[in-house]
Scaffold this motif. Structure first.
Motif, short mmCIF file in Angstrom:
data_model
loop_
_atom_site.label_atom_id
_atom_site.label_comp_id
_atom_site.label_asym_id
_atom_site.label_seq_id
_atom_site.Cartn_x
_atom_site.Cartn_y
_atom_site.Cartn_z
N THR A 267 4.58 -6.36 -6.31
CA THR A 267 3.93 -5.36 -7.09
C THR A 267 4.96 -4.36 -7.82
OG1 THR A 267 4.05 -3.67 -5.12
CG2 THR A 267 2.05 -5.20 -5.43
N ASP B 101 5.17 -1.32 -6.81
CA ASP B 101 5.48 -0.39 -5.84
C ASP B 101 6.73 -0.67 -5.13
OD1 ASP B 101 5.23 1.63 -4.01
OD2 ASP B 101 3.72 0.79 -2.76
N THR B 102 7.42 0.43 -4.86
CA THR B 102 9.02 0.26 -4.22
C THR B 102 8.75 0.05 -2.69
OG1 THR B 102 9.11 2.63 -3.93
CG2 THR B 102 9.90 1.71 -6.03
N LEU B 103 7.84 0.13 -1.93
CA LEU B 103 7.50 -0.03 -0.72
C LEU B 103 6.93 -1.61 -0.64
CD1 LEU B 103 6.41 3.11 1.07
CD2 LEU B 103 8.62 2.05 1.22
N ASN C 33 11.95 -0.77 1.80
CA ASN C 33 12.05 0.25 0.60
C ASN C 33 13.18 -0.30 -0.49
OD1 ASN C 33 12.37 2.16 -1.44
ND2 ASN C 33 12.00 3.87 -0.04
#
Length: 184
Positions: A131, A133-135, A165
């Motif tokens: 994704t 997303d960084t997480l 992360n």
């Protein structure tokens, strides 16, 4: 009139007897059910492996940019929980983005080293969605492959998950939960 009174009395007596039988039968059944419930114990799952590692990672580009298109990742930090008494966590893994469409494919090895030098070694396989997303939250399984000292003949397996992360390589967390057996 006397005959009507006798019928009414007979019906009342019948209803009273039926009520008494139902109440007595229900009381006995209720008591039996309560007794059975009271003697049954419910046990919670208590895994023999339940450990959390907190560590930092260093990622370098994997040389296979077509078949893997990912990273070689090494990590070091601490681990606490059971069966180990805590100690250091070290890991080596390969993270590919080309092997499973739309997912990170993570295969690695880890070692928990206790203060006395005993080591528990394991392999793991995790996946996580690719994704923006960084997480990232990889999940999968681990297998205990042995070790040294108290863990020389250890085997076992269980579930593993992690929290990564992508912008903070100094604070990665992984958790393992499952069972350990000693075959030696």
């Amino acid at each position: 009139m006397t005959r009507l009174a006798q019928r009414w009395f007979a019906r009342t007596a019948g209803v009273a007897a039926a009520t008494l039988l139902m109440a007595g039968g229900t009381a006995g059944a209720t008591f039996a059910a309560e007794t059975d419930t009271a003697t049954t114990s419910i046990k919670a799952y208590d895994p023999s492996v339940n450990s959390t590692a907190n560590f930092a990672v260093i990622a370098t580009t994997h040389p296979d940019t077509v078949g893997c298109n990912g990273y070689n990742v090494t990590g070091t930090g601490t681990a606490a929980g059971k069966p180990t008494t805590g100690g250091t966590w070290t890991q080596d893994e390969v993270v590919c983005t080309a092997t499973i469409p739309g997912k990170y494919d993570i295969k690695g090895t880890a070692t928990i080293t206790e203060a006395d030098g005993d080591k528990l070694t394991l392999t793991y396989q995790l996946t996580a969605p690719l994704t923006a997303d960084t997480l990232v939250y990889p999940t999968g399984t681990f297998t205990i492959t042995g070790g040294t000292g108290n863990y020389a003949f250890a085997t076992g397996s269980g579930k593993m998950n992690a929290r990564v992360n992508l912008l903070d390589h100094d604070h990665v967390t992984s958790k393992i939960m499952g069972e350990i057996l000693f075959t030696g």
